[in-house]
Write a protein that holds these residues in place. Structure first.
Motif, PDB file in Angstrom:
ATOM      1  N   UNK A  58       1.216  53.693  47.545  1.00 44.23           N
ATOM      2  CA  UNK A  58       0.458  54.633  46.720  1.00 44.23           C
ATOM      3  C   UNK A  58       0.704  54.343  45.250  1.00 44.23           C
ATOM      4  N   UNK A  59       1.944  54.098  44.907  1.00 45.40           N
ATOM      5  CA  UNK A  59       2.269  53.822  43.506  1.00 45.40           C
ATOM      6  C   UNK A  59       1.552  52.573  43.029  1.00 45.40           C
ATOM      7  N   UNK A  60       1.574  51.538  43.873  1.00 47.10           N
ATOM      8  CA  UNK A  60       0.930  50.288  43.470  1.00 47.10           C
ATOM      9  C   UNK A  60      -0.557  50.485  43.242  1.00 47.10           C
ATOM     10  N   UNK A  88       7.332  60.627  51.543  1.00 47.71           N
ATOM     11  CA  UNK A  88       8.786  60.486  51.545  1.00 47.71           C
ATOM     12  C   UNK A  88       9.197  59.147  52.096  1.00 47.71           C
ATOM     13  N   UNK A  89       8.391  58.614  53.004  1.00 53.78           N
ATOM     14  CA  UNK A  89       8.661  57.291  53.529  1.00 53.78           C
ATOM     15  C   UNK A  89       8.476  56.279  52.426  1.00 53.78           C
ATOM     16  N   UNK A  90       9.498  55.454  52.175  1.00 57.95           N
ATOM     17  CA  UNK A  90       9.482  54.547  51.028  1.00 57.95           C
ATOM     18  C   UNK A  90       8.253  53.659  50.967  1.00 57.95           C
ATOM     19  N   UNK A  91       7.904  53.031  52.088  1.00 58.91           N
ATOM     20  CA  UNK A  91       6.812  52.052  52.050  1.00 58.91           C
ATOM     21  C   UNK A  91       5.492  52.711  51.662  1.00 58.91           C
ATOM     22  N   UNK A  95      12.685  48.200  41.183  1.00 58.34           N
ATOM     23  CA  UNK A  95      13.131  48.568  42.519  1.00 58.34           C
ATOM     24  C   UNK A  95      11.985  48.477  43.514  1.00 58.34           C
ATOM     25  N   UNK A  96      11.102  47.507  43.304  1.00 57.25           N
ATOM     26  CA  UNK A  96       9.897  47.470  44.112  1.00 57.25           C
ATOM     27  C   UNK A  96      10.145  47.579  45.594  1.00 57.25           C
ATOM     28  N   UNK A 139       8.379  55.094  37.410  1.00 51.58           N
ATOM     29  CA  UNK A 139       7.783  56.341  36.941  1.00 51.58           C
ATOM     30  C   UNK A 139       6.717  56.822  37.920  1.00 51.58           C
ATOM     31  N   UNK A 140       5.807  55.911  38.252  1.00 53.63           N
ATOM     32  CA  UNK A 140       4.699  56.287  39.142  1.00 53.63           C
ATOM     33  C   UNK A 140       5.235  56.598  40.536  1.00 53.63           C
ATOM     34  N   UNK A 141       6.249  55.872  40.931  1.00 51.45           N
ATOM     35  CA  UNK A 141       6.845  56.095  42.263  1.00 51.45           C
ATOM     36  C   UNK A 141       7.392  57.512  42.385  1.00 51.45           C
TER      37      UNK A 141
END
Lengths: 252, 286, 343
Positions: free
Chosen positions: A116-118, A108-111, C5-6, A98-100
């Motif tokens: 940020x989500x974490x 846009x870059x996954x990492x 999906x971490x 959800x946060x992601x």
């Protein structure tokens, strides 16, 4: 230049006037409270500003640019993000996912987005729920999720719609801390609230709506004494009684 | 000009048949938000009921159609009890797929038992009779079917609108929980609605062997047309389904005659798309 | 359906999939299997239907838009390849490219207005589109009308995507198709588009409030889903050696896309494979055993199976597998377990 300017915004549903020529501004770095009795049109105003409803009349400016009539995703991308009064978790996805979704707006870059989500999840105290389904959270958790998700979009203006409703007083205190922390990070806040003890301590300014009209505006301590506000919440009779008592005391 | 009137007449009469088939689905969809994929198969089975009664016992469809109605009333109620009941809380697709399975089951059961051969009832009271109305030839079986359709649709509409039972049905349709709080046994309402929906379709199928051939594949197209009628008419609107059905009958007839027979359904489905693109909730939908 | 999906990069389950594909690549080396033409046929069909279902899964499972129109895209892809070979005497490859593009274009054109429709209205609109295309292709002279296209004899090999003596070539093509489509979906799952797609499914307005352009996301998903369905159609016609409107552009074919995915488990990576692996052998073997018994016994069984699975376990076979796995992993707190299944 104000970060958000609402100019003469009117919203009608058929014949019902929910917002009547409402005007106010929010400057960068402020915490502005939007209060008023039930049915005053607070959430409708939010929906107009965030692009969910088209306005019947009036204009809205964000960061100097006009946003009247823009679709809600565009406004969110410009940095004005809102939460919903009745929480809307993306039920079949985990809290982290959800946060992601919010974080992907500026990463846009996954990492980068995942980091940020974490951090948003940490900030809002959701770390233990990260892998759980969002639909399974208790109501307090869902509210924090709503907040974390909006924060992850790195907004310039965060618009909170009654985040305190249904929280215990401990949870309210924790939420207030969180909001102060958010302001320190440089995010401007526009907060609709019903729980007076939650909004008055932290707001720099308060805008009061009643029956769709902006009836008063100013710092919290002045607003509390404003007889129009008291009248709106408690009725004209009580306001007059209060006024009379005050005059008695000053004359005594 | 005469040809046009004849085509229109045939279209309207056909449309009335569609209305008779669709009204049951309209009721089911309106009350339970369920699309019964096996609706056409109900028609098919009712057709076989009256066919066999006619073929083996020489009973005319005008009489045995009530047997068809009763049979499908029971089949509908069973469908609800054994299948639909379990899909109510689940995602909307569940009921659709489950009834698709049911349709497959029923169709192939009949295919297996009755062979794919087309069967026609001869010697029915109404079969092949026509009369002249000015320059028009009016086919009697279709006319009687249309009259039956009018009565059944009207009756259903009346029951839902103006009887206590109908109000209970409407209440359940609008808000199941609130209806239960009012003391309405929604379980029984759902059972009844599926039964009644089945019964109307059973009457339709029952009378059709008078002039239509019976075979296991006949249901599929009726299902699709019923869906189109109900969706085009608008969710939960019986008058809507009637209007839509007549429109479809007319468009089908015009398209088939003036363009080409294969274009009948292009016109019909194209009409559906045109209507919902303009009015996303159907003609009278809410 | 809730999976963590971490860590976007390669995970344990990805290794499982790679191993599976590697294992399947070894199958033609086992002469016992290759000697059995019927078994090879079933395996090829499983791979084809798993691919078709996975293509549908993009818009239907992850996207939450239940389209019953995918047989149109499948058919356009089939006709693309078929026309290239039969009408123009070329290799099928240019036809495949054109077919995929055409399928995507048609998908975007028809779904743009259709997305305004909700619930059952949308589903019925997609039925309507299949019927319209079916009739149009029946009368269209250029594509062969009702007779369809029949393949002439051509040179064997990859250039023509044609093999006559053994099924091994087709098997490898089907495997590549499967790996390609599953790989694409796995990629999307872990990247932004996949998250946005699921967010739109879970709550369109909510997603938009987070900056997601839901219209663009849905249309892109539809275009991709259609193009891949078209690719499957192209493989189908190369394998089947003929195509006609009734075979590809029909409601029955559309239902296959939907059923295999839903019964397997929509919105999951494994669902399409599970669905195909269970349903295709069932379909083929019951047809072989009982098809001759006078119509439809296999389909009667099929119909009953559909009813049972849909009623009992809407999450499909993947849901059943997950429930069993949960019970084995923590027999003590199987009810309130905090572990989330992986699939």
């Amino acid at each position: 230049m104000a970060l958000l300017e609402v100019r003469d915004v009117t919203k009608k549903f058929g014949e019902l006037v929910a917002n009547d020529r409402v005007s106010f501004t929010v400057d960068a770095g402020e915490i502005v409270g939007l209060i008023g009795p039930n049915g005053a049109g607070k959430t409708t105003l939010f929906n107009c500003v965030s692009g969910l409803y088209p306005v019947t009349a009036g204009r809205i400016f964000f960061g100097g640019a006009e946003v009247t009539g823009l679709p809600s995703y565009r406004i969110a991308r410009m940095g004005a993000v809102r939460t919903f009064q009745v929480v809307r978790p993306l039920k079949d996805m985990t809290v982290f996912d959800n946060v992601l979704v919010g974080a992907f707006l500026h990463g846009a870059g996954g990492a980068q987005a995942r980091e940020a989500a974490e951090s948003c999840i940490e900030l809002c105290g959701l770390a233990e729920y990260a892998d759980k389904s969002a639909g399974d959270l208790p109501i307090g958790g869902k509210k924090r999720l709503e907040l974390a998700r909006a924060l992850a979009t790195r907004p310039k203006l965060l618009m909170l719609d009654e985040v305190m409703a249904g929280l215990t007083s401990t949870e309210v205190k924790a939420a207030l801390e969180l909001i102060r922390h958010i302001r320190e990070k440089g995010i401007t806040l526009l907060i609709v609230e019903h729980v007076m003890e939650a909004i008055m301590p932290i707001a720099d300014r308060v805008v009061v709506l009643d029956g769709g009209i902006n009836i008063a505006e100013g710092p919290p301590d002045r607003i509390i004494d404003d007889e129009r506000v008291i009248s709106a919440y408690l009725g004209a009779k009580f306001s007059r009684r209060l006024q009379a008592k005050r005059e008695e005391r000053t004359n005594a | 000009m005469d040809t046009l009137l004849q085509v229109l007449l045939d279209g309207i009469l056909n449309g009335m048949l569609y209305a008779l088939v669709a009204v049951g689905l309209c009721l089911i969809w309106g009350v339970m938000d369920v699309i019964n994929f096996a609706h056409g198969e109900y028609v098919m089975i009712a057709m076989y009921v009256t066919y066999w009664l006619g073929f083996l016992a020489n009973v005319d469809p005008l009489i045995s159609m009530f047997a068809g109605g009763l049979f499908i009333f029971i089949l509908g109620a069973l469908t609800y009890r054994l299948i639909i009941k379990y899909t109510i809380g689940k995602p909307p697709l569940s009921a659709l797929l489950a009834t698709f399975g049911l349709a497959m089951l029923l169709k192939n059961l009949c295919l297996n038992q009755f062979t794919p051969n087309f069967r026609i009832l001869s010697n029915t009271w109404l079969g092949d009779k026509t009369f002249q109305l000015g320059a028009l030839i009016v086919p009697v079986p279709q006319l009687v079917t249309a009259l039956v359709a009018l009565v059944v649709v009207g009756l259903t509409f009346y029951v839902v609108r103006s009887t206590r039972c109908g109000w209970a049905i409407q209440a359940t349709a609008m808000d199941k929980e609130a209806a239960e709080l009012m003391g309405i046994n929604t379980e029984r309402i759902y059972l009844l609605v599926f039964g009644i929906g089945g019964a109307t379709v059973g009457l339709a199928g029952g009378i059709m062997p008078t002039y239509l051939a019976v075979h296991p594949e006949v249901g599929t197209m009726f299902s699709l047309i019923a869906f189109i009628c109900v969706a085009m008419g608008g969710f939960g609107s019986i008058p809507g389904a009637l209007v839509a059905a007549i429109l479809i009958g007319v468009v089908e007839a015009l398209g088939g005659y003036y363009i080409a027979p294969v274009f009948k359904y292009v016109a019909v489905f194209g009409l559906y798309l045109a209507v919902v693109f303009l009015r996303p909730k159907g003609i009278f939908g809410w | 359906m809730v999976t963590p999906m971490h860590h976007g990069a390669l995970k344990r389950k990805d290794l499982f999939w790679l191993a599976l594909v590697a294992l399947m690549a070894l199958v033609p080396a086992v002469s016992v299997i290759t000697a059995n033409s019927f078994l090879m046929h079933v395996l090829i069909l499983i791979l084809l239907f798993a691919s078709m279902a996975q293509a549908w899964n993009i818009i239907g499972g992850y996207g939450g838009q239940t389209s019953f129109g995918h047989s149109v895209f499948f058919g356009i892809g089939a006709y693309g390849a078929g026309m290239a070979v039969v009408t123009y005497g070329l290799s099928p490859w240019p036809g495949i490219g054109v077919g995929m593009l055409a399928a995507a274009a048609v998908a975007v054109l028809i779904s743009y207005p259709c997305f305004k429709l909700s619930g059952h209205y949308f589903a019925i609109a997609t039925f309507a589109i299949v019927e319209i295309f079916n009739r149009l292709f029946l009368v269209w002279y250029w594509v062969g009308g009702a007779l369809g296209l029949d393949y002439p004899m051509v040179e064997e090999g990859l250039a023509n995507l044609m093999w006559y003596d053994s099924k091994t070539g087709y098997y490898y093509c089907a495997l590549v198709l499967f790996a390609l489509i599953f790989g694409i979906v796995r990629f999307l799952e872990g990247h932004r588009f996949g998250y946005y797609l699921r967010a739109v499914r879970e709550g369109q307005e909510t997603a938009e409030s987070l900056g997601v352009n839901s219209t663009a996301v849905k249309l892109t998903a539809m275009a991709l889903s259609a193009a891949l369905a078209g690719l499957c159609g192209a493989f189908f016609v190369q394998y089947n050696l003929r195509v006609d409107p009734g075979m590809v552009m029909s409601l029955d074919m559309s239902m296959k896309f939907v059923l295999v995915t839903i019964l397997g488990g929509a919105g999951t990576l494994a669902g399409p494979l599970l669905g195909a692996a269970v349903l295709i052998p069932l379909q083929e073997y019951t047809r072989a055993l009982w098809g001759g018994l006078g119509g439809g016994v296999d389909l009667i069984v099929f119909g009953v199976l559909i009813i049972v699975i849909v009623v009992k376990q809407p999450a499909g076979i993947s849901g059943i597998v997950r429930d069993i796995a949960k019970r084995f992993r923590r027999p003590a707190d199987a009810k309130g377990g905090t572990s989330v299944g992986t699939a």
